[in-house]
Structures are given as structure tokens and as C-alpha cells.
Design an enzyme around this catalytic site. Structure first.
Site, PDB file in Angstrom:
ATOM      1  N   TYR A  70     -12.477 -10.595   0.239  1.00 56.50           N
ATOM      2  CA  TYR A  70     -12.891  -9.644   1.284  1.00 56.50           C
ATOM      3  C   TYR A  70     -14.387  -9.385   1.279  1.00 56.50           C
ATOM      4  O   TYR A  70     -14.849  -8.491   1.986  1.00 56.50           O
ATOM      5  CB  TYR A  70     -12.202  -8.286   1.080  1.00 56.50           C
ATOM      6  CG  TYR A  70     -10.715  -8.334   0.868  1.00 56.50           C
ATOM      7  CD1 TYR A  70      -9.872  -8.891   1.826  1.00 56.50           C
ATOM      8  CD2 TYR A  70     -10.146  -7.812  -0.290  1.00 56.50           C
ATOM      9  CE1 TYR A  70      -8.501  -8.917   1.629  1.00 56.50           C
ATOM     10  CE2 TYR A  70      -8.776  -7.834  -0.491  1.00 56.50           C
ATOM     11  CZ  TYR A  70      -7.956  -8.390   0.467  1.00 56.50           C
ATOM     12  OH  TYR A  70      -6.602  -8.407   0.271  1.00 56.50           O
ATOM     13  N   PRO A 128      -0.205   6.544   0.485  1.00 50.88           N
ATOM     14  CA  PRO A 128      -1.460   6.127  -0.149  1.00 50.88           C
ATOM     15  C   PRO A 128      -1.209   5.260  -1.384  1.00 50.88           C
ATOM     16  O   PRO A 128      -0.325   5.568  -2.189  1.00 50.88           O
ATOM     17  CB  PRO A 128      -2.092   7.465  -0.562  1.00 50.88           C
ATOM     18  CG  PRO A 128      -0.919   8.370  -0.792  1.00 50.88           C
ATOM     19  CD  PRO A 128       0.136   7.938   0.200  1.00 50.88           C
ATOM     20  N   TYR A 154      -5.134  -3.175  -6.268  1.00 55.76           N
ATOM     21  CA  TYR A 154      -5.213  -4.549  -5.755  1.00 55.76           C
ATOM     22  C   TYR A 154      -6.045  -5.493  -6.635  1.00 55.76           C
ATOM     23  O   TYR A 154      -6.579  -6.473  -6.133  1.00 55.76           O
ATOM     24  CB  TYR A 154      -5.743  -4.557  -4.306  1.00 55.76           C
ATOM     25  CG  TYR A 154      -4.901  -3.692  -3.382  1.00 55.76           C
ATOM     26  CD1 TYR A 154      -3.607  -4.079  -3.042  1.00 55.76           C
ATOM     27  CD2 TYR A 154      -5.376  -2.482  -2.893  1.00 55.76           C
ATOM     28  CE1 TYR A 154      -2.815  -3.278  -2.219  1.00 55.76           C
ATOM     29  CE2 TYR A 154      -4.591  -1.674  -2.074  1.00 55.76           C
ATOM     30  CZ  TYR A 154      -3.317  -2.085  -1.743  1.00 55.76           C
ATOM     31  OH  TYR A 154      -2.531  -1.291  -0.943  1.00 55.76           O
ATOM     32  N   ARG A 172      -4.192   2.751  -2.737  1.00 55.08           N
ATOM     33  CA  ARG A 172      -5.546   2.668  -3.268  1.00 55.08           C
ATOM     34  C   ARG A 172      -6.125   4.056  -3.602  1.00 55.08           C
ATOM     35  O   ARG A 172      -6.763   4.223  -4.636  1.00 55.08           O
ATOM     36  CB  ARG A 172      -6.434   2.014  -2.200  1.00 55.08           C
ATOM     37  CG  ARG A 172      -7.855   1.730  -2.633  1.00 55.08           C
ATOM     38  CD  ARG A 172      -8.725   1.333  -1.434  1.00 55.08           C
ATOM     39  NE  ARG A 172      -8.030   0.545  -0.462  1.00 55.08           N
ATOM     40  CZ  ARG A 172      -8.083  -0.779  -0.353  1.00 55.08           C
ATOM     41  NH1 ARG A 172      -8.855  -1.454  -1.161  1.00 55.08           N
ATOM     42  NH2 ARG A 172      -7.406  -1.416   0.581  1.00 55.08           N
ATOM     43  N   ARG A 220     -10.808  -9.592  -5.025  1.00 58.42           N
ATOM     44  CA  ARG A 220     -11.234  -8.867  -3.825  1.00 58.42           C
ATOM     45  C   ARG A 220     -12.649  -9.229  -3.380  1.00 58.42           C
ATOM     46  O   ARG A 220     -12.944  -9.242  -2.189  1.00 58.42           O
ATOM     47  CB  ARG A 220     -11.095  -7.356  -4.034  1.00 58.42           C
ATOM     48  CG  ARG A 220      -9.648  -6.918  -4.293  1.00 58.42           C
ATOM     49  CD  ARG A 220      -9.455  -5.411  -4.217  1.00 58.42           C
ATOM     50  NE  ARG A 220      -9.618  -4.908  -2.879  1.00 58.42           N
ATOM     51  CZ  ARG A 220     -10.692  -4.343  -2.403  1.00 58.42           C
ATOM     52  NH1 ARG A 220     -11.730  -4.139  -3.214  1.00 58.42           N
ATOM     53  NH2 ARG A 220     -10.778  -3.959  -1.155  1.00 58.42           N
ATOM     54  N   CYS A 237     -13.767 -22.215 -12.416  1.00 63.59           N
ATOM     55  CA  CYS A 237     -14.496 -23.390 -11.935  1.00 63.59           C
ATOM     56  C   CYS A 237     -14.663 -23.332 -10.438  1.00 63.59           C
ATOM     57  O   CYS A 237     -14.037 -24.098  -9.700  1.00 63.59           O
ATOM     58  CB  CYS A 237     -13.760 -24.646 -12.362  1.00 63.59           C
ATOM     59  SG  CYS A 237     -13.734 -24.768 -14.135  1.00 63.59           S
ATOM     60  N   GLU A 238     -15.461 -22.408  -9.995  1.00 69.99           N
ATOM     61  CA  GLU A 238     -15.637 -22.202  -8.565  1.00 69.99           C
ATOM     62  C   GLU A 238     -16.850 -21.316  -8.362  1.00 69.99           C
ATOM     63  O   GLU A 238     -16.961 -20.271  -9.002  1.00 69.99           O
ATOM     64  CB  GLU A 238     -14.367 -21.513  -8.040  1.00 69.99           C
ATOM     65  CG  GLU A 238     -14.362 -21.362  -6.569  1.00 69.99           C
ATOM     66  CD  GLU A 238     -12.954 -21.255  -5.995  1.00 69.99           C
ATOM     67  OE1 GLU A 238     -11.993 -21.819  -6.559  1.00 69.99           O
ATOM     68  OE2 GLU A 238     -12.836 -20.614  -4.955  1.00 69.99           O
TER      69      GLU A 238
HETATM   70  N1  LLP Z   1       1.766   1.354   3.631  1.00 72.76           N
HETATM   71  C1  LLP Z   1       1.847   0.134   4.169  1.00 72.76           C
HETATM   72  C2  LLP Z   1       2.915  -0.152   5.128  1.00 72.76           C
HETATM   73  C3  LLP Z   1       0.923  -0.871   3.794  1.00 72.76           C
HETATM   74  O1  LLP Z   1       1.013  -2.067   4.332  1.00 72.76           O
HETATM   75  C4  LLP Z   1      -0.080  -0.556   2.849  1.00 72.76           C
HETATM   76  C5  LLP Z   1      -1.055  -1.577   2.428  1.00 72.76           C
HETATM   77  C6  LLP Z   1      -0.116   0.729   2.306  1.00 72.76           C
HETATM   78  C7  LLP Z   1       0.820   1.670   2.727  1.00 72.76           C
HETATM   79  C8  LLP Z   1      -1.128   1.147   1.271  1.00 72.76           C
HETATM   80  O2  LLP Z   1      -2.424   1.040   1.696  1.00 72.76           O
HETATM   81  P1  LLP Z   1      -3.619   1.655   0.793  1.00 72.76           P
HETATM   82  O3  LLP Z   1      -3.479   3.145   0.841  1.00 72.76           O
HETATM   83  O4  LLP Z   1      -3.435   1.146  -0.585  1.00 72.76           O
HETATM   84  O5  LLP Z   1      -4.852   1.126   1.441  1.00 72.76           O
HETATM   85  N2  LLP Z   1      -5.146  -6.257  -0.712  1.00 72.76           N
HETATM   86  C9  LLP Z   1      -5.950  -5.438   0.157  1.00 72.76           C
HETATM   87  C10 LLP Z   1      -5.166  -4.283   0.709  1.00 72.76           C
HETATM   88  C11 LLP Z   1      -3.906  -4.685   1.433  1.00 72.76           C
HETATM   89  C12 LLP Z   1      -3.134  -3.481   1.911  1.00 72.76           C
HETATM   90  C13 LLP Z   1      -1.795  -3.855   2.404  1.00 72.76           C
HETATM   91  N3  LLP Z   1      -1.012  -2.760   2.840  1.00 72.76           N
HETATM   92  C14 LLP Z   1      -7.175  -4.964  -0.611  1.00 72.76           C
HETATM   93  O6  LLP Z   1      -7.341  -5.331  -1.767  1.00 72.76           O
HETATM   94  O7  LLP Z   1      -7.995  -4.244  -0.083  1.00 72.76           O
END
Ligand code: LLP
Length: 463
Positions: free
Chosen positions: A364, A321, A421, A323, A360, A391-392
Site C-alpha cells: 500500500y 473496528p 494487518y 485497526r 503493508r 530477495c526483492e
Molecule cells: N468490517 C469489515 C466488513 C471489513 O471488511 C473490515 C476490513 C473491517 C471491518 C475492519 O477494518 P479496520 O477497522 O481494521 O480498518 N489489509 C489492509 C486493510 C484491509 C481491511 C479489510 N477490511 C491494511 O493493511 O490496511
């Protein structure tokens, strides 16, 4: 990416023609504990406080914009994950969500492991004293130099992502006279975004080796033959901001199926499986994330059940985990610069940051909440869009929200759930300086990542 990123419409609002949203029924001064860090509240003057410190004081001392991180909350969440999974499983915090040396030390102290996915993240982890054997090294295109550094350091595992990498890591390890512990990342054919998954939809992507067509089995076959590698398990990461466990259920079923095939073909029972990260958090009051103990229970039950029916020893489970640990622990504190009402549309509130500190929303279509932080107000709610100084026109921080109608330049507003993130994906677009991360705990604040300066920018620009 967030459940609320999908076109469900603005928070608190009945969707009417654009710009004509119904005003919220609830008190705009209230701070929903679901989206704010644990120690956030308001003091007697109505000023938002965190860890016992008023945001007005933080703004005065550290300036705005600033990411304000509740250290006690971070530690609580890390510990909750650790406790939920117990001693028979491992929790790897995904450093990509937000990594700094202070964070590495907190993780170390709370008994978590760390997942890194670049030389930079590895360097940060090692420099803050995370034992190498508690580090997992990820990535779909690790350079030979990164691999060598990881193997030399003695990382606990490298997660292999392609046939070429299997050979590359084996060769480097052998050259260094080492046997590297590895997992093989597979794609199980599950796409899990938010509350739904679409089976078999997601082999068409850059990560992992597809289970389909026997490719993952072939990868294991090759890796098992190489002296430089000790294959310890299979890895699967199915997506992000997931609320529904059914995607994990399908993934676990398919990973265990592969373990069984490996046992039948090679007589080897791989001892570990990693089910990745991706657990969702509340960005707005509409999101309902699961607690770590519920997730741990569900995952453990799924894996145990699948292994029993395949007559396999239950492997050690790990999760990653990011996020879900750091996301809710921080908010971004901004100062309002201008308030621009557009007749019949909405009011644009410009803050002193924007897409450079939170990409984000633009990337997204993510949805966030926002609150007036430097005071309370009983003024009528107004529909606002919180925008940055770039500027966007896509430079939006909070797309649709309500703030008090007397909002004025100089007010501080705070956007919760920006711990994950946001700083880690921050940029210098328009040569805007990246904000500091200020950690607050028990009435004390300290900068854990300092604000960028113009000297920092100019130092890189060698003329
Ligand atoms: N493990 C692997 C192999 C991953 O690729 C990721 C996230 C995680 C764990 C952690 O995921 P989490 O629990 O944080 O969701 N930038 C995007 C999220 C990209 C996630 C990439 N991989 C955003 O801001 O939502």
C-alpha cells in the site's frame, strides 16, 4: 491505505530531490505517544521499555524480529470503544486485523463481540471460548462448509454478501432446522479512503450488493421471503484508515433510506444497522485519529438524526473496528544487520525481517515511523530506508525516516503501530519464519503466538 501512504512525501522532511531531505527538527530519541502503545517509554539507560520490560531483555529472551504487544493498551482501547458506544450498541472487533486465542479472551473479558471472515478465524474464536452468539461471520465467498459450521455453532449473525449467498445460507439453515439471523451487506456508493470520499465511486468492487438500481432492495425482498433467514439489519463498510466522518454520514443516510423503503414496502422496521470499521490510526506523527467517544457520538447522532427525519425507530448500531483497537498496541522489534550508506542518496538499514512480517509498505506504500530502541543517541540524524532481508528490492519496511548517524549492526530498532494487518498478513516468503507475538503486561511477558520454526515449514512440505 494510510493517509501518509499517499504521496505527501516523507515524514519530517521537506521534499527536495530524492535523497536530499532536510533533517528533522525534533529529538530522535523522543517517542511520540500518538504512534506508540500507552506503556512505551525509555528507562534510565535510554532503552525502550513496554509494560515495564526493556526491549533488550525481550530480544534476549524471545529473539528478533518480534511483534511486541502491550496487553494493557489493547484492553484500554477495547474498553474505550465499548464504553463509548454503551449498552445500546455493539462493538465487533474485526479479527482480520490480528487474531489469536489470547486476543479472543481479552475481547470476551472486555465485553466486545467479534467479527470473523473465514473458517480459520471462526475456529480460533470458538476454541478460545467466544460465545457463538457474539460472533458475526463475514466474507464474500463463504464456502458451504464454513456456512454450515457457522450455523451449527449458532453465530449471532451471518453477513450476506450476494444473491447466491442469500439462497445458500437459507437452504443450509433450513436443512439444519434453524432460522439464521442475518444482515445484508450493501454498497452505498461511497468511497472513503483517508480523509476524503468520492460519492458513487465504489460500487465497482467485489463486496456487498449495490444500493444502486434497487439491487439491495431486491436482496432484502428475497431474504424476507425465506424461512431459513431472520433478517435483522443492513451492513455497510465504506473503507479503511478513515479520518473524516463525512463518508459515514453519507453511508448512514443511504442505509437509513433503505430501511425506510423496507418499512414502506414490507411494513417491517429492521432493528439493526452495522456501519463497519475503517477508523484510522496514527502511523506517523502527521496522522490525527479521532477518539472512540468522538466517533461514537458522531455516528449515533448521524443515525438518530436520519431516523428521526425518516420517522423510523432508531435501530441498534454496531461497528467493527479492527485497526483502531489493535494497530497502535504493538511494535515490531528488529535487530540491525547491516548499515549501508550510499553516497548522495541515503543509508540502507537492513533488519532481520522485512516484507514477510510487514507487507503493508510494499503493498500500500504505507508509511511507518521507526526509533532506535536499545539506546539513545545524540549523533546527527541520517536519512535511512529500513529494508528487510528478502530477495526483492521492494522489500521495504520504512521508506523514509531519520535515525541517529551512529546506528550500527546489533542495535535494536522498533517500528510502531504494527499491531494490525502485519502478523495477520505475514508470509513465509523466502522461507523466512514468521515472528512471534509477545504480549507484555505489568512487567511480565508471554508469547501468545510462538515463532515459527523450520520444523513447522518442513511439516507442511510432505515431499
Ligand atoms: N468490517 C469489515 C466488513 C471489513 O471488511 C473490515 C476490513 C473491517 C471491518 C475492519 O477494518 P479496520 O477497522 O481494521 O480498518 N489489509 C489492509 C486493510 C484491509 C481491511 C479489510 N477490511 C491494511 O493493511 O490496511
Amino acid at each position: 491505505m494510510s493517509r501518509s501512504a499517499h504521496p505527501a512525501g516523507p515524514r519530517h522532511a521537506d521534499v527536495l530531490p530524492e535523497g536530499h531531505y532536510a533533517a528533522p527538527a525534533e529529538d530522535l530519541n523522543a517517542l511520540d505517544p500518538k504512534v506508540w502503545a500507552h506503556t512505551v517509554g525509555r528507562d534510565a539507560d535510554g532503552v525502550v521499555t513496554v509494560g515495564g520490560i526493556a526491549v533488550t531483555q525481550l530480544a534476549e529472551e524471545y529473539g528478533t524480529p518480534a511483534y511486541v504487544l502491550d496487553e494493557a493498551d489493547f484492553r484500554d482501547r477495547a474498553r474505550a470503544w465499548r464504553t463509548a458506544f454503551g449498552n445500546d450498541a455493539d462493538v465487533f472487533y474485526a479479527g482480520k486485523a490480528f487474531l489469536s486465542r489470547a486476543v479472543v479472551r481479552w475481547l470476551h473479558e472486555e465485553g466486545l463481540n467479534l467479527d470473523v471472515c473465514s473458517g480459520g478465524e471462526l475456529a480460533t474464536a470458538l476454541s478460545a471460548g467466544m460465545p457463538a452468539e457474539r460472533i458475526a461471520f463475514h466474507g464474500n465467498n463463504k464456502s458451504p462448509e464454513e456456512i454450515e459450521r457457522a450455523v451449527r455453532a449458532g453465530v449471532g449473525r451471518i453477513v450476506l454478501d450476494s444473491f447466491q449467498e442469500i439462497v445458500r445460507v437459507a437452504h443450509i439453515a433450513q436443512t439444519l432446522g434453524k432460522r439464521q439471523r442475518v444482515q445484508i451487506r450493501i454498497t452505498v456508493g461511497v468511497e472513503a479512503h483517508t480523509h476524503e470520499f468520492i460519492a458513487t465511486a465504489h460500487e465497482d468492487q467485489k463486496f456487498g450488493i449495490p444500493l444502486a438500481g434497487g439491487q439491495a432492495a431486491e436482496a432484502v425482498r428475497r431474504a424476507l421471503q425465506l424461512d431459513g433467514l431472520e433478517v435483522i439489519g443492513i451492513h455497510s463498510h465504506i473503507g479503511s484508515q478513515i479520518f473524516d466522518m463525512s463518508g459515514f454520514e453519507v453511508a448512514a443516510h443511504r442505509v437509513v433510506g433503505l430501511l425506510k423503503d423496507i418499512r414502506d414496502e414490507h411494513g417491517v422496521e429492521l432493528p439493526e444497522i452495522d456501519l463497519g470499521g475503517g477508523l484510522g490510526i496514527a502511523y506517523t506523527s502527521d496522522d490525527d485519529p479521532r477518539e472512540p467517544h468522538e466517533i461514537a457520538k458522531a455516528l449515533t447522532e448521524i443515525v438518530t438524526r436520519e431516523c428521526e427525519s425518516a420517522r423510523l425507530r432508531t435501530p441498534r448500531i454496531s461497528v467493527e473496528p479492527g485497526r483502531a483497537i489493535v494497530g497502535p498496541t504493538a511494535f515490531t522489534l528488529y535487530e540491525v544487520g547491516t548499515v549501508k550508506p550510499l553516497d548522495g542518496l541515503r543509508t540502507y538499514v537492513s533488519v532481520d525481517g522485512g516484507m514477510s512480517d510487514n507487507i503493508r509498505t510494499a503493498l500500500y506504500d504505507a508509511e511507518y515511523s521507526v526509533a532506535l530502541a536499545s539506546r539513545t543517541s545524540d549523533a546527527e540524524p541520517m536519512l535511512v530506508r529500513v529494508v528487510g532481508k528478502h530477495c526483492e528490492s521492494g522489500d521495504i519496511v520504512v521508506k523514509d525516516a531519520f535515525l541517529p548517524g551512529d546506528l550500527a549492526p546489533g542495535d535494536l530498532i522498533a517500528v510502531p503501530a504494527t499491531g494490525a494487518y502485519c502478523r495477520s498478513m505475514a508470509s513465509n516468503y523466502n522461507h523466512v519464519l514468521r515472528p512471534p507475538v509477545v504480549a507484555v503486561r505489568d512487567g511480565e511477558a508471554r508469547v501468545i503466538v510462538r515463532r515459527e520454526t523450520e520444523e513447522d515449514l518442513l511439516r507442511l512440505d510432505v515431499g
